[in-house]
Design an enzyme around this catalytic site. Structure first.
Site, PDB file in Angstrom:
ATOM      1  CE1 TYR A 174      42.591  35.028  37.082  1.00 22.34           C
ATOM      2  CE2 TYR A 174      42.206  36.525  38.918  1.00 22.34           C
ATOM      3  CZ  TYR A 174      43.065  35.949  38.004  1.00 22.34           C
ATOM      4  OH  TYR A 174      44.405  36.284  38.012  1.00 22.34           O
ATOM      5  CB  SER A 211      45.257  36.761  41.625  1.00 20.15           C
ATOM      6  OG  SER A 211      44.740  38.082  41.488  1.00 20.15           O
TER       7      SER A 211
END
Ligand code: NAI
Ligand code: GGE
Length: 288
Positions: free
Chosen positions: A161, A147
């Protein structure tokens, strides 16, 4: 290096029943690959297979239920790919969860969930499929979805995350050279906001990570988040990924919107780094 065409190639796409993984699966199929979707959610698999039904290449897609954090189940799935397809050519390590919440609410169950799925799932994919790709001798390619969260200092509530995605990114960077020697290409997908069901995090938490979670309220709120109509469509990501596989690009980046934040992080590290130009110490010497 790696893959020079998709025609007749076999691809295994984790988290392939929804969002980015499904977008990648669609473009792979369009370009002639046989795709096996591996996903935790039978309901997502049913939707995904229905979306291929009636299409020209619908018989090029199949699916199996797999939790990528379950190593025994992953081993069985890889063995099935060996037995039924003679091994895979392309691995897309895409399954992931968008867990978020205040850091003081997080318990070990939450850390373990985020790391076991987002990073552990990628590791399990490499461990199970690298030997298969080496043994069949055709070469191959491994794409892993990290990401842009791995490239910036993330906003509050996204520490687990961010850590899991930074781990994916650095692991892939570090194995790239070794795998090149075995004709296996490696790419890292770094998406910005893409239309998906990533907000369904609470439905994607395997049983063993549920007890003691501090993120129930955060996940309930996230499950009600509205998908923006200006978020990128998954098939656009799929095209970028397929082009990037053929070119064996290291980084596949969908968006420029976080570029200033990416630059700020890189600059902060460089600014903190002394300018001394001392010689590099030799740390490759060993006792007999
Ligand atoms: P999504 O939720 O629509 O798709 C993910 C799929 O993975 C779902 O079908 C889900 O059932 C499956 N999955 C979840 N846990 C799993 C497990 N343990 N084992 C196997 N399958 C599992 O979400 P999206 O957004 O398409 O996510 C795909 C990847 O992209 C994730 O790794 C996510 O972190 C990453 N990502 C997503 C962005 C976005 O804006 N949507 C941006 C950057 C990265
Ligand atoms: C679209 O939904 C999400 C999500 O719920 C969690 C994480 C992400 C998307 C992505 O991985 C990225 C968006 O590109 O993460 C960010 C989330 C918020 C701010 C910045 C981000 O990345 C730089």
């Amino acid at each position: 290096m790696g893959i020079s065409s998709f025609e007749g190639k076999v691809a295994f796409v984790t988290g392939g029943a929804s969002g980015i993984g499904l977008g990648i699966a669609k473009v792979l199929v369009e370009r002639g690959a046989k795709v096996v979707i591996a996903d935790l959610r039978p309901d997502h698999i049913a939707d995904a297979l229905a979306s291929f039904a009636g299409g020209a290449q619908s018989n090029a897609v199949s699916a199996l239920v797999l939790d990528v954090s379950n190593r025994a189940a992953y081993r069985d799935a890889a063995q099935r790919m060996q037995d039924e397809f003679g091994g895979i050519d392309i691995l897309v390590n895409n399954a992931g969860v968008g867990l978020e919440g205040p850091i003081l609410d997080a318990t070990y169950a939450d850390y373990d969930f985020g790391m076991a799925v987002n990073f552990g799932g990628v590791i399990n994919g490499f461990v199970e499929f690298m030997p298969q790709m080496r043994a069949h001798g055709r070469g191959g390619h491994i794409v892993s979805t990290a990401s842009l969260a791995a490239e910036v200092v993330m906003p509050a509530h996204m520490a687990i995350y961010a850590a899991s995605k930074a781990a994916v990114c650095h692991y892939c960077e570090a194995v790239r050279g070794e795998l090149a020697e075995h004709n296996i290409g490696v790419s890292i997908l770094l998406p910005g906001p893409v239309a998906s069901r990533i907000h369904e995090c609470k439905d994607n938490r395997p049983e063993q990570f549920r007890e003691g979670s501090g993120y129930d309220a955060s996940e309930e709120r996230l499950s009600r988040r509205i998908v923006g109509d200006d978020w990128m469509q998954p098939e656009e990501v799929g095209k970028l990924v397929c082009d990037g596989i053929l070119a064996n690009e290291t980084y596949l980046v969908t968006h420029g919107v976080f570029k200033d934040a990416q630059r700020a992080r890189a600059k902060a590290v460089l600014d903190a780094t002394p300018d001394r130009i001392e010689p590099l110490p030799d740390f490759g010497r060993y006792r007999d």
